[in-house]
Design a protein around this motif. Structure first.
Motif, PDB file in Angstrom:
ATOM      1  N   GLU A 125      -6.481 -19.273  33.224  1.00 54.45           N
ATOM      2  CA  GLU A 125      -7.549 -18.302  33.493  1.00 54.45           C
ATOM      3  C   GLU A 125      -8.826 -18.616  32.726  1.00 54.45           C
ATOM      4  N   ASP A 155      -1.663 -17.538  32.348  1.00 55.51           N
ATOM      5  CA  ASP A 155      -2.470 -16.392  31.931  1.00 55.51           C
ATOM      6  C   ASP A 155      -2.103 -16.142  30.469  1.00 55.51           C
ATOM      7  N   VAL A 180      -3.222 -14.112  28.087  1.00 56.16           N
ATOM      8  CA  VAL A 180      -2.995 -12.690  27.777  1.00 56.16           C
ATOM      9  C   VAL A 180      -3.176 -11.924  29.081  1.00 56.16           C
TER      10      VAL A 180
END
Ligand code: IPD
Ligand code: CA
Ligand code: CA
Length: 284
Positions: free
Chosen positions: A75, A102, A104
């Motif tokens: 991301e 991802d 977080v």
């Protein structure tokens, strides 16, 4: 999983995914309430911290140590917004081995100290997810799925719920940060589902919602406007736990699906119909 075990060295990709998610998760937990920098991305609701970026860097390094030839879609390496995210996936999806990260999932929760966020790591082989790992560092819950081999939370098999009707189900939804398109569409679905389910939940982490569907803690999850890294690991967890994952019109899940429905299978048709009736599929 046949070809991957032989790719590089002796470490299995599942072990690398677990190790990376655990190490990053422990570090994220140690930084709770202590991030140094908070920025916004596309909108004031779309947050990113130095911890998101640091965790992604850590995960990238760990993966590339073992699999230097693999590609990574993370991301924090993609500019914000649906178009950029779609373009990045289009470029990456033909990779033989693509890790989808991802660092977080649930950054708003992390920033506000609401204890519901996780690390999500998936590995796709020629566009198909073959490993999915989700780690919740605050509960120390590690969800692991391998294609064709089932899904587990700390070694115990996960299984979707038995609820057969929406009226007896708890279903998760998301308040997407995209207030132009995704949020208004989600609100239509939320309005409908609030009346038709036993109750709805919005925990603020797509990946953990999916892990909870896999574990039978929720019977479904719906959200319009997601990205590949929100969903890839969790989708495999749900499927390997006996559930169904499609787009909001019922097409089977693939990496490009942004408008998602994941359920225990039994309520899938009813949930899709409800979204259709409410004009909440996000499809034109
Ligand atoms: C977000 C979370 C949230 C969902 C958003 C995602 P992030 O991811 O999963 O629950 O509603 O659509 O963008 O930004 O915390 O990684
Ligand atoms: Ca996310
Ligand atoms: Ca994130």
């Amino acid at each position: 999983m046949e070809p991957i075990d032989n790719v590089v060295g002796s470490k299995s990709p599942t072990a690398v995914a677990i190790n990376s998610a655990s190490k990053a998760g422990e570090w994220i937990k140690s930084r709770l309430g202590m991030y140094k920098q908070l920025d916004t991305k596309l909108s004031p609701q779309d947050l990113v911290t130095d911890v998101d970026k640091g965790a992604e860097l850590m995960i990238r390094k760990l993966i590339l140590t073992h699999f230097p030839d693999h590609d990574i879609l993370g991301e924090e390496g993609v500019p914000p917004g649906a178009a950029a995210s779609e373009a990045a996936l289009a470029k990456a999806r033909s990779s033989e081995y693509l890790w989808i990260v991802d660092p977080v999932d649930g950054t708003t929760n992390f920033v506000h100290g609401f204890p519901f966020f996780c690390v999500s790591i998936a590995l796709a082989h020629r566009g198909e997810v073959i490993v999915g790992v989700i780690y919740d560092p605050l509960r120390d819950e590690l969800f692991v799925a391998e294609k064709g081999k089932g899904a587990y939370v700390h070694g115990n098999p996960t299984r979707v719920s038995e609820d057969a009707e929406l009226s007896g189900s708890v279903v998760a939804v998301g308040f997407n940060p995209d207030r132009q398109f995704a949020l208004p569409t989600n609100m239509k679905g939320i309005n409908a589902l609030a009346l038709q389910t036993r109750s709805i939940r919005a925990g603020g982490s797509a990946a953990l919602h999916l892990a909870y569907v896999a574990a039978g803690r929720l019977s479904g999850y719906y959200e319009v406007g997601l990205n590949a890294w929100d969903v890839a690991a969790g989708a495999l967890l749900v499927k390997e736990s006996g559930g169904i994952v499609t787009d909001t019109t019922g097409n089977p899940y693939d990496l490009g699906v942004r408008h998602l429905v994941a359920t225990n299978g039994k309520i899938h048709g009813e949930l899709l119909q409800s979204l259709k009736d409410a004009g909440a599929t996000g499809m034109q």
